[in-house]
Scaffold this active site. Structure first.
Site, PDB file in Angstrom:
ATOM      1  N   ARG A   3      30.474 -41.156  13.348  1.00  0.00           N
ATOM      2  CA  ARG A   3      29.230 -41.232  12.567  1.00  0.00           C
ATOM      3  C   ARG A   3      28.345 -40.058  12.956  1.00  0.00           C
ATOM      4  O   ARG A   3      28.245 -39.095  12.243  1.00  0.00           O
ATOM      5  CB  ARG A   3      28.525 -42.581  12.774  1.00  0.00           C
ATOM      6  N   ASP A   4      27.724 -40.097  14.139  1.00  0.00           N
ATOM      7  CA  ASP A   4      26.933 -38.939  14.564  1.00  0.00           C
ATOM      8  C   ASP A   4      27.825 -37.708  14.665  1.00  0.00           C
ATOM      9  O   ASP A   4      27.418 -36.588  14.337  1.00  0.00           O
ATOM     10  CB  ASP A   4      26.259 -39.216  15.912  1.00  0.00           C
ATOM     11  N   HIS A  64      28.239 -35.030  11.816  1.00  0.00           N
ATOM     12  CA  HIS A  64      27.359 -33.869  11.660  1.00  0.00           C
ATOM     13  C   HIS A  64      28.019 -32.606  12.212  1.00  0.00           C
ATOM     14  O   HIS A  64      27.860 -31.519  11.656  1.00  0.00           O
ATOM     15  CB  HIS A  64      26.039 -34.095  12.400  1.00  0.00           C
ATOM     16  N   SER A 120      16.967 -38.584  19.012  1.00  0.00           N
ATOM     17  CA  SER A 120      17.654 -37.768  18.009  1.00  0.00           C
ATOM     18  C   SER A 120      17.534 -36.274  18.273  1.00  0.00           C
ATOM     19  O   SER A 120      18.403 -35.498  17.874  1.00  0.00           O
ATOM     20  CB  SER A 120      17.088 -38.062  16.620  1.00  0.00           C
ATOM     21  N   HIS A 155      20.442 -44.167  22.743  1.00  0.00           N
ATOM     22  CA  HIS A 155      21.227 -43.183  21.985  1.00  0.00           C
ATOM     23  C   HIS A 155      20.735 -41.811  22.426  1.00  0.00           C
ATOM     24  O   HIS A 155      19.647 -41.382  22.052  1.00  0.00           O
ATOM     25  CB  HIS A 155      21.027 -43.385  20.485  1.00  0.00           C
ATOM     26  N   HIS A 180      21.185 -37.531  23.262  1.00  0.00           N
ATOM     27  CA  HIS A 180      21.808 -36.268  22.861  1.00  0.00           C
ATOM     28  C   HIS A 180      21.791 -35.302  24.036  1.00  0.00           C
ATOM     29  O   HIS A 180      20.957 -35.400  24.940  1.00  0.00           O
ATOM     30  CB  HIS A 180      21.094 -35.663  21.645  1.00  0.00           C
ATOM     31  N   TYR A 227      15.253 -32.498  15.180  1.00  0.00           N
ATOM     32  CA  TYR A 227      16.337 -33.403  14.794  1.00  0.00           C
ATOM     33  C   TYR A 227      17.678 -32.688  14.954  1.00  0.00           C
ATOM     34  O   TYR A 227      17.903 -31.627  14.374  1.00  0.00           O
ATOM     35  CB  TYR A 227      16.111 -33.807  13.337  1.00  0.00           C
TER      36      TYR A 227
END
EC number: 4.1.3.39
Length: 336
Positions: A14-15, A18, A168, A197, A199, A288
């Protein structure tokens, strides 16, 4: 085993979409799901990077439909829960119903960190379907802990079983993650779970995930080879390795995860998923993470530095859905 009992959810499909511009064959989706399922990962998120109905000119068209990817995932999961993502205003309740009918058991309903109220109908609909539901407060660095916790409380009131601190932009430092998880715990019911979540844009995703768990988070997002937007998500292999070294209650096969990362995921990358000058700029500017590929295309098209675009996007406080503004920025800073 001792230590916290955590719920590990994989977001490679999903992520991670990108990172590969939402382009992957259903057969590879099935192979990745099968590998994660066999390795003991409890939940696997599958959809276009921007969720149900995310395939568009704004976000980027997918090589296949969400339904093809979801079908491949459900077919190859014997133990793990297949999860999907829904952004109100992009995905609809009708699409959520279809995903549920196909075998998706869990959904994350995602909003900007100060806009939880737009998720009320979608969270309620998911609960009516009997799904596991999480609230996903994106760009969590843009709200102070108390404000973010108030938004989490709204999502809880709509029926969310879990609410995430969703970094994000990869902008949160470890102390700021701790502050937000503590703020959640102070206002949410004891039976409402907290998720993290992270990054990797500032090289803090593993540390931030552990810090969140130490403060009471139960669900942790991670991905094979860190596959995700920007510099990627918390890489599942080192996260699991450290958790096992600490004696945490995590029944995952580390070697199998390493094999899946190297054999199935890294070969998909047309751009390395890593901390570099562009992805570090995402974290430093608080942008983002999925803006990366859009900014790089705009930079190449208009002959400007992608970092300059990203820094200006951060100054303007752009959020998901404003990808088209990156072209405006490129035109504005283009050499005359």
């Amino acid at each position: 085993m001792s230590g916290p009992n955590i719920y590990l959810q994989d977001v490679t499909l999903r992520d991670g979409m990108h990172a590969i511009r939402h382009r992957v064959d259903p057969e590879r989706v099935g192979a990745i799901v099968a590998a994660l399922d066999k390795a003991g990962v409890r939940a696997i998120e599958v959809t276009h990077g921007d969720g149900l109905a995310g395939s568009s000119l704004t976000y980027g068209p997918g090589s296949h439909t969400n339904w093809e990817w979801i079908e491949a995932a459900v077919t190859n999961a014997s133990q793990a829960t297949i999860t999907t993502l829904l952004l109100p205003g992009v995905g609809t309740i009708a699409e959520l119903r279809r995903a549920h009918a196909m075998g998706v058991g869990s959904v994350r309903v995602a909003t900007h960190c100060t806009e939880a109220d737009v998720a009320a109908q979608h969270i309620a609909a998911a609960r009516e379907l009997g799904m596991d539901v999480s609230g996903f407060l994106m760009m969590s660095h843009m709200a102070e802990p108390a404000e973010l916790a108030a938004q989490a409380k709204l999502m809880e009131s709509y029926g969310a079983h879990c609410v995430y601190v969703t970094d994000s932009g990869g902008r949160l430092t470890t102390d700021r993650v701790r502050e937000r998880v503590r703020a959640y715990r102070d206002v949410l019911r004891p039976d409402t779970q907290i998720g993290i979540h992270a990054h990797e844009n500032l090289s803090l995703s593993v540390a931030n995930s552990f810090a969140a768990v130490e403060e009471g988070a139960y669900r942790v997002d991670a991905s094979l080879a860190g596959q995700g937007a920007g510099a990627g998500n918390c890489p599942i292999e080192p996260f699991v390795a450290v958790a096992l070294l600490l004696g945490w209650d995590l029944d995952c096969d580390l070697l199998a995860l390493e094999d899946a990362a190297e054999d199935l995921v890294r070969p998909l990358q047309d751009r390395p998923v890593r901390v570099d000058r562009e992805t570090l700029t995402l974290g430093f500017a608080g942008v983002y993470s999925s803006f990366l590929r859009h900014a790089e295309i705009a930079a190449e098209t208009y002959g400007v530095d992608a970092r300059s675009i990203l820094i200006e996007a951060g100054r303007r406080k752009l959020v998901g859905g404003q990808e088209d503004m990156l072209v405006d920025i490129a035109l504005a800073i283009q050499p005359k």
